[in-house]
Design a protein around this motif. Structure first.
Motif, PDB file in Angstrom:
ATOM      1  N   GLY A 266       0.798  -1.217   0.000  1.00 32.56           N
ATOM      2  CA  GLY A 266       0.000   0.000   0.000  1.00 32.56           C
ATOM      3  C   GLY A 266       0.829   1.264   0.000  1.00 32.56           C
ATOM      4  N   ARG A 267       2.139   1.135  -0.069  1.00 31.74           N
ATOM      5  CA  ARG A 267       3.054   2.291  -0.073  1.00 31.74           C
ATOM      6  C   ARG A 267       3.352   2.646  -1.533  1.00 31.74           C
ATOM      7  NH1 ARG A 267       7.345  -0.351   4.032  1.00 31.74           N
ATOM      8  NH2 ARG A 267       8.590   1.479   3.490  1.00 31.74           N
ATOM      9  N   VAL A 268       2.300   3.067  -2.231  1.00 34.47           N
ATOM     10  CA  VAL A 268       2.372   3.210  -3.685  1.00 34.47           C
ATOM     11  C   VAL A 268       3.367   4.287  -4.097  1.00 34.47           C
ATOM     12  CG1 VAL A 268       1.047   3.674  -5.782  1.00 34.47           C
ATOM     13  CG2 VAL A 268       0.000   2.391  -3.906  1.00 34.47           C
ATOM     14  N   GLU A 269       3.366   5.430  -3.386  1.00 34.56           N
ATOM     15  CA  GLU A 269       4.298   6.501  -3.751  1.00 34.56           C
ATOM     16  C   GLU A 269       5.749   6.047  -3.615  1.00 34.56           C
ATOM     17  OE1 GLU A 269       1.797   6.773  -1.656  1.00 34.56           O
ATOM     18  OE2 GLU A 269       0.603   8.572  -2.073  1.00 34.56           O
ATOM     19  N   GLU A 270       6.049   5.276  -2.569  1.00 35.61           N
ATOM     20  CA  GLU A 270       7.414   4.777  -2.395  1.00 35.61           C
ATOM     21  C   GLU A 270       7.769   3.777  -3.497  1.00 35.61           C
ATOM     22  OE1 GLU A 270       8.473   3.801   1.858  1.00 35.61           O
ATOM     23  OE2 GLU A 270       6.335   4.234   2.103  1.00 35.61           O
ATOM     24  N   GLY A 271       6.800   2.962  -3.886  1.00 37.10           N
ATOM     25  CA  GLY A 271       7.033   2.041  -4.993  1.00 37.10           C
ATOM     26  C   GLY A 271       7.331   2.778  -6.277  1.00 37.10           C
ATOM     27  N   ILE A 272       6.571   3.828  -6.540  1.00 34.20           N
ATOM     28  CA  ILE A 272       6.791   4.633  -7.742  1.00 34.20           C
ATOM     29  C   ILE A 272       8.181   5.253  -7.720  1.00 34.20           C
ATOM     30  CG2 ILE A 272       6.085   6.809  -8.847  1.00 34.20           C
ATOM     31  CD1 ILE A 272       3.182   5.987  -8.244  1.00 34.20           C
ATOM     32  N   ALA A 273       8.633   5.699  -6.563  1.00 40.01           N
ATOM     33  CA  ALA A 273       9.983   6.269  -6.451  1.00 40.01           C
ATOM     34  C   ALA A 273      11.037   5.239  -6.832  1.00 40.01           C
ATOM     35  CB  ALA A 273      10.212   6.792  -5.041  1.00 40.01           C
ATOM     36  N   CYS A 274      10.847   3.980  -6.433  1.00 41.92           N
ATOM     37  CA  CYS A 274      11.791   2.916  -6.818  1.00 41.92           C
ATOM     38  C   CYS A 274      11.793   2.707  -8.329  1.00 41.92           C
ATOM     39  CB  CYS A 274      11.421   1.609  -6.121  1.00 41.92           C
ATOM     40  SG  CYS A 274      11.887   1.538  -4.393  1.00 41.92           S
ATOM     41  N   PHE A 275      10.609   2.658  -8.929  1.00 43.76           N
ATOM     42  CA  PHE A 275      10.541   2.472 -10.381  1.00 43.76           C
ATOM     43  C   PHE A 275      11.241   3.622 -11.108  1.00 43.76           C
ATOM     44  CE2 PHE A 275       6.294   0.282  -9.361  1.00 43.76           C
ATOM     45  CZ  PHE A 275       6.901  -0.954  -9.237  1.00 43.76           C
ATOM     46  N   ARG A 276      11.049   4.838 -10.606  1.00 45.05           N
ATOM     47  CA  ARG A 276      11.675   5.993 -11.267  1.00 45.05           C
ATOM     48  C   ARG A 276      13.195   5.945 -11.109  1.00 45.05           C
ATOM     49  NH1 ARG A 276       7.991   9.179 -13.392  1.00 45.05           N
ATOM     50  NH2 ARG A 276       5.983   9.612 -12.379  1.00 45.05           N
ATOM     51  N   GLU A 277      13.676   5.517  -9.951  1.00 44.86           N
ATOM     52  CA  GLU A 277      15.117   5.403  -9.776  1.00 44.86           C
ATOM     53  C   GLU A 277      15.693   4.359 -10.731  1.00 44.86           C
ATOM     54  OE1 GLU A 277      18.514   4.332  -6.392  1.00 44.86           O
ATOM     55  OE2 GLU A 277      16.412   4.608  -5.778  1.00 44.86           O
ATOM     56  N   ALA A 278      14.981   3.245 -10.869  1.00 45.33           N
ATOM     57  CA  ALA A 278      15.445   2.205 -11.791  1.00 45.33           C
ATOM     58  C   ALA A 278      15.481   2.723 -13.223  1.00 45.33           C
ATOM     59  CB  ALA A 278      14.532   0.982 -11.688  1.00 45.33           C
ATOM     60  N   LEU A 279      14.458   3.469 -13.618  1.00 41.70           N
ATOM     61  CA  LEU A 279      14.420   4.000 -14.986  1.00 41.70           C
ATOM     62  C   LEU A 279      15.479   5.072 -15.206  1.00 41.70           C
ATOM     63  CD1 LEU A 279      10.586   4.200 -15.688  1.00 41.70           C
ATOM     64  CD2 LEU A 279      12.246   2.680 -16.768  1.00 41.70           C
ATOM     65  N   ALA A 280      15.810   5.812 -14.164  1.00 39.83           N
ATOM     66  CA  ALA A 280      16.884   6.799 -14.308  1.00 39.83           C
ATOM     67  C   ALA A 280      18.200   6.109 -14.636  1.00 39.83           C
ATOM     68  CB  ALA A 280      17.014   7.614 -13.021  1.00 39.83           C
ATOM     69  N   ARG A 281      18.361   4.880 -14.149  1.00 43.11           N
ATOM     70  CA  ARG A 281      19.585   4.121 -14.410  1.00 43.11           C
ATOM     71  C   ARG A 281      19.505   3.347 -15.718  1.00 43.11           C
ATOM     72  NH1 ARG A 281      22.847   3.933  -9.931  1.00 43.11           N
ATOM     73  NH2 ARG A 281      21.948   4.827  -8.032  1.00 43.11           N
TER      74      ARG A 281
END
Length: 700
Positions: A266-281
């Motif tokens: 249920g920590r959707v915003e934190e999950g989105i932050a992980c996806f964005r970090e992965a895509l930045a790499r």
């Protein structure tokens, strides 16, 4: 060498020592000195070839071996190595010839086993699995104590769908070397794919203890976290990933799985932050980008912003060469059409309840139906769906381009994606444009963002005309009676009276995917509970088996004045009848927002439980309104949170109405457009025909 600089064997040994020390230039010079003295010296030729291959100088490596074989044409090891390097260079015909020569020339058991293993690996890489299996079986028979022969055989058996034989081969690899981490990992993956989660977990933990290479440890940690995730053990999965990220900071695969775990909690915003970090790499990872896009649907964001994010998927992953020459297709607008459905969910999955009526109902005189199934773990539902189509084509072993070329070769006219950016969807197949008409339907509640997909099936409630067109790259095609047809469970329990009549208090409920229950949804549901004194809330989802996740939701409700005793949090109920039977404990179902339920809403209605929904701005937030409208319950659709709370409270405090709805909902639903298979088939087929005629006339 100082005493005798003409000793070829000494130069060879020096080269091998320098090679082990990675002193490349000195090693190369030593090997060349050895070969200048003795051109037929095998270890010098092989050492120089290996060195050149490691340094990506494969043409030179092949030339060295070819020169050696000109002097020693009967060398099995020479032909084997040359074959392997030629295969890497893409010279497949020559490679196979040399590998077969290596097999024919081998005289010792180990030499024969190595040659057969190399031939098997070559054939497996080309997709020639029967030949690969035969070669690798022979290799393992000649050298049964070599674990890598069994490992390679297990992989081929797995890819060929021979799961029992694959398991046996992986176990033989582990028996030959109990410390073989790769074999433990592969066996764990195989058992995981069969739903044997606890056995897989034990193997992944064993592999993680054994593996010393950083890349191997990273992959195994990923697998272990994933299998824990599938069991609902989210805190354990998160801890595994966090430890792995401490060893491998910024690893894309680990960040991707961590994002999914956080979203599941249920920590959707934190999950989105992980996806964005992965895509930045790694901006080119289409799986991570799809996971990000799916997660965005759970939050109440600006629809234009979300649409722009989806269009980025096309920019990064949609620009590929076409797989078909569509100009050569027969443009007869009225001929029989071949329709292909691409899905990873043709199994026990919510999509199956909605696609089954269409697959079964297509008029075969006008449409041929082909299923392109990415289903590595078929089940009883898969068998029923397979029987409903004209042709069943497994694609789980094919790359996206290979699958697209297969579809193009089949000359499919209308190709329909049922997954979008969910799960193991094969959306990228559509980027290769294998069919003239490409359609998005059912499985994903938003635009694909992919320019190659021209159409999307929906309805006027889920996508009101003039309201959502700007958020789609596809042209919206609205079906008149609703975009869905629901096929109920065959063995659903009988409807029972409202539980409030016996228990003396009202029970609200939701069995939706847990990430849909955002803090905003918790706040609204808490307001409903406060508005109905003594009421309870029953939530059920696999992820509620995780203690950390349970405590998080209890704390969220406590912040809004709802104490633990008013909440019942249940985990997974495997048996479908048992799952549906739990609706006998619910008086009123609450639909989450902005990502509404679909299957859960239909199941609740079928079990006689009315559902209250909140209609939002986009498709995902309006599916509830579409479903309730289809069964004539528009009065349960709210337009804002205040109306949502008021409707739920009013319904809960009217036991007579609850009882009347409960008694008649199943028959009402059965007679409605929502369960009218003929209606859906008629409307969908008409839509396909209109799309086809447009294409035949030179349109989209």
């Amino acid at each position: 060498l100082e005493l005798d600089p003409e000793r070829a064997g000494a130069w060879r040994d020096l080269g091998l020592s320098l090679l082990a020390l990675e002193r490349w230039e000195e090693a190369e010079e030593a090997f060349r000195r050895a070969l200048a003295l003795r051109p037929d010296l095998a270890e010098a030729a092989f050492g120089l070839g290996d060195l050149l291959a490691r340094r990506c100088r494969l043409e030179e490596a092949a030339a060295v071996l070819a020169d050696f074989l000109a002097r020693r044409p009967a060398s099995s090891a020479g032909h084997r190595r040359l074959g392997e390097w030629l295969a890497t260079l893409g010279r497949h015909g020559e490679a196979e010839a040399h590998l077969r020569q290596a097999v024919g020339l081998a005289r010792r058991p180990r030499e024969l086993a190595q040659a057969l293993a190399a031939l098997g690996a070559f054939l497996a890489a080309r997709g020639r699995l029967p030949g690969a299996r035969e070669a690798l079986r022979r290799a393992a028979a000649w050298e049964p104590g070599h674990p890598r022969h069994w490992l390679a055989l297990g992989r081929v058996e797995r890819d060929a769908g021979h799961l029992e034989q694959a398991e046996g081969a992986f176990r033989r690899a582990l028996a030959a070397d109990p410390h073989f981490a790769l074999a433990a990992n592969e066996l764990g993956n195989l058992l995981w794919s069969q739903g044997r989660f606890q056995e897989a977990e034990a193997l992944f933990r064993r592999a993680l203890e054994l593996e010393r290479q950083p890349a191997g440890r990273r992959a195994i940690a990923n697998n272990l976290a994933s299998v824990l995730y599938r069991q609902g053990r989210l805190r354990e999965a998160r801890e595994v990933l966090e430890r792995a990220l401490a060893e491998h900071p910024g690893d894309v695969r680990l960040l991707d799985v961590l994002g999914s775990v956080l979203k599941a909690q249920g920590r959707v915003e934190e999950g989105i932050a992980c996806f964005r970090e992965a895509l930045a790499r790694d901006p080119g990872d289409h799986r991570v980008r799809s996971n990000l896009l799916l997660a965005l649907n759970y939050l109440d964001l600006d629809p234009a912003q979300v649409a722009a994010e989806h269009r980025l998927w096309d920019r990064h992953h949609g620009r590929v060469p076409p797989a078909a020459d569509l100009a050569a297709r027969d443009r007869n607008p009225e001929r029989r059409l071949r329709v292909g459905y691409v899905s990873a969910d043709l199994r026990s999955h919510s999509v199956a309840h909605f696609i089954a009526p269409l697959l079964k109902g297509h008029r075969r005189e006008a449409f041929e139906v082909v299923a392109y199934a990415h289903v590595p773990r078929p089940d009883a539902v898969t068998e029923r769906l397979q029987a409903a189509v004209d042709r069943w084509v497994p694609i789980h072993g094919l790359s996206d381009e290979e699958a697209a070329r297969r579809i193009a070769a089949d000359e499919v006219d209308v190709l329909v994606d049922l997954g979008g950016h969910t799960g193991e969807s094969r959306l990228r197949v559509f980027a290769f444009r294998p069919a003239p008409v490409q359609v998005s339907y059912l499985g994903y509640p938003n635009t694909t963002g992919l320019a190659a997909v021209g159409w999307r099936l929906t309805d006027a409630t889920a996508d009101p005309p003039g309201q959502t067109e700007a958020f789609h790259v596809e042209e919206l095609v609205r079906l008149e009676g609703g975009f869905l047809c629901y096929e109920p469970q065959h063995r659903a329990p009988e409807v029972t009276p409202p539980p409030c009549l016996e228990r003396g208090h009202v029970t609200f409920g939701s069995f939706n995917n847990l990430p849909k229950v955002t803090p905003a949804v918790v706040a609204a549901w808490a307001a409903v509970l406060r508005a109905v004194p003594g009421s309870r809330l029953l939530l059920k989802h696999l992820f509620l088996a995780d203690p950390e996740t349970r405590e998080r939701y209890l704390a969220l409700f406590r912040e809004h004045g709802v104490e633990r005793e008013r909440l019942e949090l249940l985990a997974w109920v495997e048996d479908p009848s048992g799952h549906l039977g739990l609706y006998g404990r619910v008086d009123v179902a609450l639909d989450p927002f902005p990502y509404n339920g679909t299957t859960t809403t239909c199941e609740a209605l079928w079990m006689g439980v009315p559902v209250v929904t909140l209609a939002g701005r986009v498709h995902a937030a309006r599916v509830g309104a579409s479903l309730l409208g289809a069964v004539g319950l528009e009065e349960l659709v709210a337009q804002d949170v205040e109306g949502y709370v008021a409707r739920a409270a009013a319904l809960a405090q009217d036991p007579g109405r609850l009882a009347a709805l409960r008694e008649g909902l199943r028959e009402r639903m059965r007679a409605s457009p929502l369960c009218d298979r003929a209606r859906l088939v008629r409307e969908v087929e008409a839509a396909y025909r209109r799309m086809w005629r447009r294409w035949c006339a030179g349109g989209r």
